[in-house]
Design an enzyme around this catalytic site. Structure first.
Site, PDB file in Angstrom:
ATOM      1  N   HIS A  42       0.877  -1.180   0.000  1.00 28.24           N
ATOM      2  CA  HIS A  42       0.000   0.000   0.000  1.00 28.24           C
ATOM      3  C   HIS A  42       0.917   1.234   0.000  1.00 28.24           C
ATOM      4  O   HIS A  42       2.040   1.180   0.517  1.00 28.24           O
ATOM      5  CB  HIS A  42      -0.831  -0.051   1.294  1.00 28.24           C
ATOM      6  CG  HIS A  42      -1.914   0.956   1.402  1.00 28.24           C
ATOM      7  ND1 HIS A  42      -1.692   2.259   1.769  1.00 28.24           N
ATOM      8  CD2 HIS A  42      -3.258   0.844   1.225  1.00 28.24           C
ATOM      9  CE1 HIS A  42      -2.841   2.909   1.815  1.00 28.24           C
ATOM     10  NE2 HIS A  42      -3.812   2.071   1.478  1.00 28.24           N
ATOM     11  N   ASP A  81       3.208  -4.391   8.087  1.00 25.87           N
ATOM     12  CA  ASP A  81       1.957  -3.663   7.906  1.00 25.87           C
ATOM     13  C   ASP A  81       0.831  -4.683   8.045  1.00 25.87           C
ATOM     14  O   ASP A  81       0.562  -5.462   7.129  1.00 25.87           O
ATOM     15  CB  ASP A  81       1.962  -3.003   6.526  1.00 25.87           C
ATOM     16  CG  ASP A  81       0.603  -2.423   6.149  1.00 25.87           C
ATOM     17  OD1 ASP A  81      -0.374  -2.634   6.906  1.00 25.87           O
ATOM     18  OD2 ASP A  81       0.517  -1.769   5.101  1.00 25.87           O
ATOM     19  N   GLN A  98      -4.395  -5.325   6.928  1.00 30.78           N
ATOM     20  CA  GLN A  98      -5.384  -6.254   6.358  1.00 30.78           C
ATOM     21  C   GLN A  98      -5.304  -7.642   6.977  1.00 30.78           C
ATOM     22  O   GLN A  98      -6.012  -8.560   6.537  1.00 30.78           O
ATOM     23  CB  GLN A  98      -5.188  -6.361   4.831  1.00 30.78           C
ATOM     24  CG  GLN A  98      -5.392  -5.065   4.086  1.00 30.78           C
ATOM     25  CD  GLN A  98      -6.813  -4.527   4.179  1.00 30.78           C
ATOM     26  OE1 GLN A  98      -7.749  -5.229   4.562  1.00 30.78           O
ATOM     27  NE2 GLN A  98      -6.985  -3.257   3.847  1.00 30.78           N
ATOM     28  N   LYS A 152     -10.418  -0.659  10.595  1.00 35.64           N
ATOM     29  CA  LYS A 152     -10.529  -1.850   9.737  1.00 35.64           C
ATOM     30  C   LYS A 152     -10.905  -3.085  10.550  1.00 35.64           C
ATOM     31  O   LYS A 152     -11.129  -4.153  10.003  1.00 35.64           O
ATOM     32  CB  LYS A 152      -9.216  -2.077   8.987  1.00 35.64           C
ATOM     33  CG  LYS A 152      -8.932  -0.983   7.952  1.00 35.64           C
ATOM     34  CD  LYS A 152      -7.768  -1.329   7.091  1.00 35.64           C
ATOM     35  CE  LYS A 152      -7.214  -0.134   6.337  1.00 35.64           C
ATOM     36  NZ  LYS A 152      -8.018   0.237   5.169  1.00 35.64           N
ATOM     37  N   CYS A 203      -4.694   2.468  -3.735  1.00 36.33           N
ATOM     38  CA  CYS A 203      -3.471   2.974  -3.073  1.00 36.33           C
ATOM     39  C   CYS A 203      -2.304   2.007  -3.260  1.00 36.33           C
ATOM     40  O   CYS A 203      -1.525   1.778  -2.318  1.00 36.33           O
ATOM     41  CB  CYS A 203      -3.691   3.239  -1.589  1.00 36.33           C
ATOM     42  SG  CYS A 203      -4.881   4.516  -1.269  1.00 36.33           S
TER      43      CYS A 203
HETATM   44  N1  PLP Z   1      -1.766  -0.812   4.637  1.00 42.09           N
HETATM   45  C1  PLP Z   1      -2.675  -1.542   4.012  1.00 42.09           C
HETATM   46  C2  PLP Z   1      -2.312  -2.911   3.504  1.00 42.09           C
HETATM   47  C3  PLP Z   1      -3.962  -1.037   3.837  1.00 42.09           C
HETATM   48  O1  PLP Z   1      -4.884  -1.761   3.197  1.00 42.09           O
HETATM   49  C4  PLP Z   1      -4.266   0.265   4.316  1.00 42.09           C
HETATM   50  C5  PLP Z   1      -5.592   0.857   4.109  1.00 42.09           C
HETATM   51  O2  PLP Z   1      -6.341   0.492   3.246  1.00 42.09           O
HETATM   52  C6  PLP Z   1      -3.271   0.966   4.983  1.00 42.09           C
HETATM   53  C7  PLP Z   1      -2.030   0.403   5.123  1.00 42.09           C
HETATM   54  C8  PLP Z   1      -3.527   2.328   5.529  1.00 42.09           C
HETATM   55  O3  PLP Z   1      -4.404   2.268   6.594  1.00 42.09           O
HETATM   56  P1  PLP Z   1      -4.947   3.626   7.267  1.00 42.09           P
HETATM   57  O4  PLP Z   1      -5.487   4.460   6.152  1.00 42.09           O
HETATM   58  O5  PLP Z   1      -6.000   3.147   8.214  1.00 42.09           O
HETATM   59  O6  PLP Z   1      -3.797   4.261   7.959  1.00 42.09           O
END
Ligand code: PLP
Length: 404
Positions: A122, A199, A202, A225, A363
């Site tokens: 992401h 990270d 998900q 999430k 993203c």
């Molecule tokens: N990392 C992953 C794999 C994501 O899917 C997302 C959000 O969709 C993020 C990071 C960013 O999360 P946040 O916008 O809640 O900080």
């Protein structure tokens, strides 16, 4: 097997209609809906326990402080962290990664050093490193993947050099759904004496995550999430690492004393929590974690797996469909395109049928480039989605394809 129909009743928004059709919410990777207990927790906190924490001698402040620190302990237990000092409250995964990108590279990286990420990250696990890389003259190496959407571990091993300082990878891809072999990725990094940031945005909502078992140095996730509120998230870090790193932001809460000559930073976890924390969000997040734990993370994973298998089989019957992400070990995400139909047009028409899916690059533009596409449609599932909803979705998709 959990009972989705019963659980759905806990989520007021799921009984809504859009354009006169029952809402089918398949955008759970972007954010999840909130159960009544979380909504009521927020309301109850504002009604009964609202006072700024940590600094007050008065009753309300102490009650709010206690609730906030109990929430930290609940998160510690949820992740099986050794100590609540290892749980830092942030605004979400993005801020957690930015924190490590900034503090880690300030302390542990010199010009010419290297950070490893993967091609399926992401943007929030790419751009923070690029910002630091530009400032500190470091470079970013990228783990490639095969056409099924699985990381190539042989190629990963070849990326290590004596300049490698950190590996930062997603546990689960938000586009492909791939559940990366994260323990193996961490083990390989440790063989090279390199720490790992994961990270987990998900992963945490969909499976049991045990940070001691994984052995990553840092792990991030977002409250919204996992059925919790927006604006709150978590950075887990091994205590010895968090001790070593400098603060990310300065301000109140993160100091033990300040003078114009010298400021002494607070101890963990407060060193990384400048300013008034989201003490309403933290307790609501803990409530959300209690809610999913009551269902059981293993039950959630099993149910969502079953739903994903069903949706995949049904989707594959549609002519001209291309599914992106075919790893055998996959989370409940289906990204796809049909023929030459633009993802945006399809998403708009599905919306008219009451079906909420996401369209676009999700993203993850470097991943889109690797896949040779501009964007895709993504249906992402939760335990409150049903096989019947998948049927309506597939029928809707067929209608939309005919129209387009
Ligand atoms: N990392 C992953 C794999 C994501 O899917 C997302 C959000 O969709 C993020 C990071 C960013 O999360 P946040 O916008 O809640 O900080």
């Amino acid at each position: 097997m959990l009972d989705a129909q019963t659980l759905r009743k806990d989520f007021p928004i799921l009984s809504h209609q859009v354009y006169g059709k029952p809402l089918i919410y398949f955008d759970n990777s972007a954010t999840t809906q909130k159960p009544r207990c979380v909504i009521e927790k927020i309301e109850n906190s504002y009604y009964n326990v609202n006072a700024n924490i940590h600094r007050g001698v008065h009753f309300l402040s102490q009650a709010a402080t206690e609730a906030h620190e109990e929430a930290r302990q609940a998160i510690q237990q949820f992740l099986n962290a050794r100590s609540s000092n290892e749980i830092i409250f942030t605004r979400g995964t993005t801020e957690s990664i930015n924190l490590i990108a900034s503090s880690f590279t300030d302390e542990c990286v010199s010009p010419g050093d290297e950070i490893i990420v993967s091609v399926m990250e992401h943007h929030s696990n790419i751009v923070p490193w690029q910002i630091e890389a530009a400032k500190k003259d470091i470079s970013i190496k990228v783990i490639p993947m095969n056409d099924n959407g699985e990381l190539l571990l042989d190629e990963y091993e070849k990326l290590f050099s004596n300049k490698t300082k950190l590996v930062s990878v997603a546990h689960v891809s938000n586009v492909l759904g791939t559940i990366n072999p994260i323990k193996e990725i961490i083990r390989i990094a440790h063989e090279h004496d390199v720490p790992v940031m994961v990270d987990g945005a998900q992963a945490v909502p969909h499976m049991k995550v045990d940070v001691q078992d994984l052995d990553a140095e840092f792990y991030a996730f977002s409250g919204h999430k996992i059925y919790g509120p927006t604006g709150i998230g978590v950075l887990y870090g091994k205590e010895e690492w968090l001790e070593k790193l400098p603060p990310y932001q300065g301000g109140g809460e993160m100091i033990s004393s300040v003078s114009f000559e010298k400021t002494v930073f607070n101890e963990l976890p407060f060193k990384f929590e400048a300013g008034t924390p989201d003490f309403i969000g933290s307790t609501a997040l803990a409530e959300a974690l209690r809610y999913v734990e009551n269902i059981g993370m293993d039950n959630i994973a099993a149910y969502e797996n079953d739903l994903l298998d069903y949706a995949t089989r049904r989707l594959e019957t549609i002519d001209g469909v291309r599914i992106f992400g075919k790893a055998p070990n996959k989370g409940a995400v289906l990204s796809f395109l049909v023929g030459n139909i633009h993802h945006y047009d399809m998403g708009m028409l599905l919306d008219r049928l009451g079906i909420a899916v996401r369209t676009g690059h999700h993203c993850a533009q470097p991943l889109m480039q690797r896949l040779g596409i501009e964007g895709a449609i993504r249906a992402s599932f939760s335990f409150y989605n049903t096989h019947d909803e998948v049927d309506v979705f597939i029928d809707g998709l067929k209608r939309v394809i005919q129209m387009l």
